[in-house]
Design an enzyme around this catalytic site. Sequence first.
Site, mmCIF file in Angstrom:
data_model
loop_
_atom_site.group_PDB
_atom_site.id
_atom_site.type_symbol
_atom_site.label_atom_id
_atom_site.label_comp_id
_atom_site.label_asym_id
_atom_site.label_seq_id
_atom_site.Cartn_x
_atom_site.Cartn_y
_atom_site.Cartn_z
ATOM 1 N N HIS A 1 -32.692 104.711 29.396
ATOM 2 C CA HIS A 1 -31.749 103.685 28.928
ATOM 3 C C HIS A 1 -31.462 102.694 30.046
ATOM 4 C CE1 HIS A 1 -28.095 105.465 30.896
ATOM 5 N NE2 HIS A 1 -28.669 106.610 30.621
ATOM 6 N N ASP B 1 -28.707 100.496 29.925
ATOM 7 C CA ASP B 1 -27.279 100.221 30.111
ATOM 8 C C ASP B 1 -26.700 101.177 31.151
ATOM 9 O OD1 ASP B 1 -27.588 102.394 28.169
ATOM 10 O OD2 ASP B 1 -25.409 102.301 27.978
ATOM 11 N N ASP C 1 -28.863 106.490 37.293
ATOM 12 C CA ASP C 1 -28.599 106.712 35.872
ATOM 13 C C ASP C 1 -28.492 105.384 35.145
ATOM 14 O OD1 ASP C 1 -27.847 107.803 33.434
ATOM 15 O OD2 ASP C 1 -25.803 108.261 34.074
ATOM 16 N N GLU D 1 -26.684 103.961 25.639
ATOM 17 C CA GLU D 1 -26.508 105.409 25.797
ATOM 18 C C GLU D 1 -25.150 105.737 26.403
ATOM 19 O OE1 GLU D 1 -26.561 109.385 27.558
ATOM 20 O OE2 GLU D 1 -26.345 107.477 28.614
ATOM 21 N N GLU D 2 -24.704 104.920 27.359
ATOM 22 C CA GLU D 2 -23.432 105.204 28.015
ATOM 23 C C GLU D 2 -22.230 104.897 27.120
ATOM 24 O OE1 GLU D 2 -23.517 106.891 30.480
ATOM 25 O OE2 GLU D 2 -25.025 106.310 31.958
ATOM 26 N N HIS E 1 -22.196 108.066 37.330
ATOM 27 C CA HIS E 1 -20.904 107.742 36.718
ATOM 28 C C HIS E 1 -19.793 107.589 37.749
ATOM 29 C CE1 HIS E 1 -21.833 109.252 32.349
ATOM 30 N NE2 HIS E 1 -22.918 108.775 32.942
#
Length: 456
Positions: free
Chosen positions: A91, A93, A124, A159-160, A424
Amino acid sequence: MAEAVATGIPRALADLGDLVRIPGIAWPSFDQTQLERSAAAVARLAEETGAFDEVCVLRAGIPGTDEKGQPAVLATRAARNGKPTILLYAHHDVQPPGDDALWESPPFEPTVRDGRMYGRGAADDKAGVMAHIAAIRAVGETLADDLDLGITLFIEGEEEYGSRSFGQFLDDNTDALRADAIVVADSGNWDSQTPGLTVSLRGAARFTLTVRTLDHASHSGMFGGAVPDSMMATIRLLDTLWDENGSVAVEGMAVRDAETPAYTEETLRSEAGLLDGVSPIGDGSILSRIWNKPAITIIGIDATSVDAASNTLSPSTTVVVSARVAPGQSAEDAYAAMEAHLRANAPFGAELTFSDLDLGNGFLVDTAGWAVGATRAAMKDAYGVAPVDLGVGGSIPFIADLVEKFPGAQILVTGVEDPHSRAHSPNESLHLDTFRHAVGTEALLLTRMNEVELSS
């Protein structure tokens, strides 16, 4: 192949840096045009590989709304001469950066120091995107006209933010996405030197809980001691979710019985940042607590701020509850158990309201398939170390959608993160050697799948 991978790494890292500079965040409060920039950049990278028959940027509808989801990249190459097809997922995003003051370098300015690239999305999951691109480049350069493998590249854009249009995207593009094996490059590794193949993921259940005890605010001096305010009720209610060791104490939330590798408290302290003097919670082996048992975390609260504090009994308090569900239990069943528990334990007759429910099931890999064996072998050859089968405490709920839509596909959950990537969190980073090995792994896997005959 090794030479093609090695010579391509500098270019791949430069392209990764360019992607990190694009702050593509799917939250509505952020500039959504950045996601369009990010998708366009990924599509351009896919086109430049020369491997695909078609590259598109697509959006799918969000079920139950009139809205479209965020832009995703879909690139396809048909299999030739009876070869299998592999779907490569990642992903583009990213999470919001959080407090910029907590970053040692700007979150959207890729910065390399001490063998790591720092920046939001550096690990990520823009590194997952570039691992796919770099592997395809290396395979194309090495095999040239002998590449018969079918390859589909699916790079999601939300996705996030809950993959809200993911299921619809699968429905809209079923034929293009159908594959014999699916690589989801959005997980981690045992450590920076040892690869990991993720074979189990916890599910997730998130909801908003509002606790009300009064129909209006009242003076805490006039009525305190006789009237329960909402904060008092909320604190007492939430405390019932855990036992004295910090383990989840909700009847009906399951525990999976499975062995875990050795993992010390010292390692936990180092990887999680646990402060000196603060004890771990739970019981059983540390990895069983993270991989195979439920967890409940309060991730948000609406209450009077410290700056606005007054001598007032609050009428209502709202919290966001995020639970991780043991592999093998449905998120729906786990949520039902939590709701029943909270209703049964509401103190002083407090009124409870549940809203904004978001559920995602966990995942257990069938490790008997040929693609799993091929992936393990590729990891061992690329890293020089045998891989570890991992459970992951986090959740990737859309994998359950892939399993439902494509039951015959073998799911391979890999990744480029190591335990110090801090996905994150502020100062997210990518370990550069891990990235190099991950590209090598995927290039070997694609090359070896190109030799598999699925039909006569």
